[in-house]
Design an enzyme around this catalytic site. Structure first.
Site, PDB file in Angstrom:
ATOM      1  CG  ASN A 155      -1.997  -1.102   0.950  1.00 29.62           C
ATOM      2  OD1 ASN A 155      -2.491  -1.198   0.083  1.00 29.62           O
ATOM      3  ND2 ASN A 155      -2.365  -1.559   2.260  1.00 29.62           N
ATOM      4  CB  CYS A 157       7.522   8.783   7.459  1.00 29.17           C
ATOM      5  SG  CYS A 157       8.279   7.115   7.955  1.00 29.17           S
ATOM      6  CG  HIS A 196       1.531   2.420   5.611  1.00 32.85           C
ATOM      7  ND1 HIS A 196       1.294   3.839   5.927  1.00 32.85           N
ATOM      8  CD2 HIS A 196       1.018   1.900   6.634  1.00 32.85           C
ATOM      9  CE1 HIS A 196       0.840   3.897   7.248  1.00 32.85           C
ATOM     10  NE2 HIS A 196       1.005   2.562   7.563  1.00 32.85           N
TER      11      HIS A 196
END
Length: 432
Positions: free
Chosen positions: A325, A362, A327
């Site tokens: 994702n 982040c 992520h």
């Protein structure tokens, strides 16, 4: 065939009858339906003819007979009939009977096969064929076993906190997959995938009573329930498969985020209808720690690791640190947080509890800083037996934006971890 046998017998042994030659001629031209035909003399009853009911063979439309062996015809006065001699022809098996038996077996097997229902009837029968675990307890709990590998342990022969967290994450994903809710995202359901939604963790609490060691097999149970209007709570229990001892308890809260806009999202009703049937109404397995997590800065932190992207590229999120994702995995954050923990704590103590608050994500180009402040009863006694240590943590971007706040508690390591005492963190020469 039977008529031919009867005709041959009649030509050899004339049978007297009231109708004379006419009846005898009629028998000689009998049809194939004269099965088990018996002809008896009206005067003496001394003659008995037996014939098998078989159709006479034909050649060019003409019936062809053959003479029956003499042994077939016996006088009743001579005693009981003798069986015909064994020949190659009459000793062959009855292939039609054998074929019928084989056909019956195959038909019965086919019927049984088609009647089998390969769809599990009970949730506790939802077993993944590749060993990814199974759903138990009326369909609400997912269970999976893990064997602790040699590359998952540290110098003290126990599994690391990273190993434990990876087991938690793996069971969460396999739970969604085994339940049939996995879409094309990382843990996303089909309705979530349609709307570009993903799960992100906002809070995590972990209590470790004991770390497993190399070769141990642990059993991980996980389940989900609702958390507020737009959240979901996921809990875990890790047990030792040998004795059922609880090793780790963990509880977490998750919310939805749009994968494209990177903004938090409410749970759509279509998604809620997918996941609510799997919610287990239960209290958190870890009581919520209501203590506020402190915000650290350069003045309040005892240890700061910054600018490490030049010296250690692992401190900056790389492409390999991202999941499907795009992520950063929450386990990665834990590794970065512990980078600023004092080495003396890491050598003499082990992590016993952890509370994390994820404030923002982040990206792969972010530069991170890790801050740690040591507090608690163990201050000044690090490395001594019986001393416990508490630490406050902050993971932030280089420009100051907060990523994760955390608090960890540490207990002294077992000095007999290596089976003979010695200095923690030091491998005895005999085991090197």
């Amino acid at each position: 065939m039977a008529a031919s046998a009867a005709a041959a017998a009649s030509s050899l042994f004339p049978v007297p009858s009231p109708s004379g030659d006419a009846k005898s001629d009629k028998l000689g031209r009998g049809s194939a339906s004269l099965a088990g035909l018996k002809s008896k003399s009206a005067s003496s009853g001394a003659l008995q003819v037996k014939a098998n009911a078989q159709a006479p063979p034909k050649i060019n439309g003409t019936s062809v007979g053959y003479a029956a062996p003499a042994e077939v015809v016996k006088h009743g006065a001579d005693g009981p009939s003798q069986p015909p001699p064994r020949t190659f022809i009459n000793t062959l098996p009855d292939w039609s009977v054998l074929l019928a038996a084989i056909t019956t077996i195959f038909l019965a097997a086919e019927k049984q096969f088609t009647m089998l229902d390969w769809k599990p009837k009970r949730p506790d029968m939802l077993i993944d064929p590749f060993g990814l675990g199974r759903i138990v307890q009326d369909g609400f709990v997912f269970r999976q076993n893990f064997s602790i590998r040699s590359y998952e342990i540290g110098a003290d022969r126990s599994a690391s906190i990273e190993t434990v967290m990876n087991h938690l994450q793996e069971t969460a994903l396999n739970h969604v997959k085994t339940a049939g809710l996995l879409g094309d995202g990382f843990g996303s359901t089909p309705e979530m995938s349609k709307r570009n939604l993903i799960w992100v963790v906002t809070r995590m609490q972990v209590l470790v009573d004991r770390y497993p060691t190399w070769g141990d097999v642990v059993q991980v149970d996980t389940w989900v329930t609702g958390s507020g209007k737009n959240g979901m709570r996921r809990d875990w229990l890790i047990r030792d498969c040998k004795n059922g001892e609880i090793l780790t308890r963990a509880s977490s809260v998750w919310v939805m985020m749009n994968k494209l806009t990177r903004r938090l999202s409410k749970i759509p009703e279509e998604v809620r209808s997918e996941i609510e049937p799997y919610f287990l109404n239960s209290d958190p397995v870890v009581p919520e720690d209501s203590r506020k997590l402190l915000k650290l800065d350069d003045n309040s932190a005892d240890h700061i690791r910054k600018g490490l992207t030049v010296l250690s590229p692992s401190e900056s999120p790389r492409w390999n640190d991202l999941d499907v994702n795009q992520h950063v995995n929450n386990v990665k954050y834990i590794n970065w947080i512990l980078e600023s923990a004092p080495l003396a704590i890491l050598e003499s103590h082990e992590l016993s509890s952890m509370t994390l608050e994820y404030r923002r994500e982040c990206g792969k180009d972010s530069v991170l800083q890790s801050l740690t402040a040591v507090s608690g009863n163990g201050i000044g006694t690090i490395g001594s037996a019986g001393g416990t240590v508490e630490c406050q943590h902050l993971l932030r971007l280089e420009e100051g934006a907060e990523i994760v706040r955390g608090r960890t508690e540490w207990r002294p390591k077992d000095r007999n971890s290596f089976g003979g005492g010695g200095t923690p963190g030091h491998i005895p020469a005999g085991n090197a």
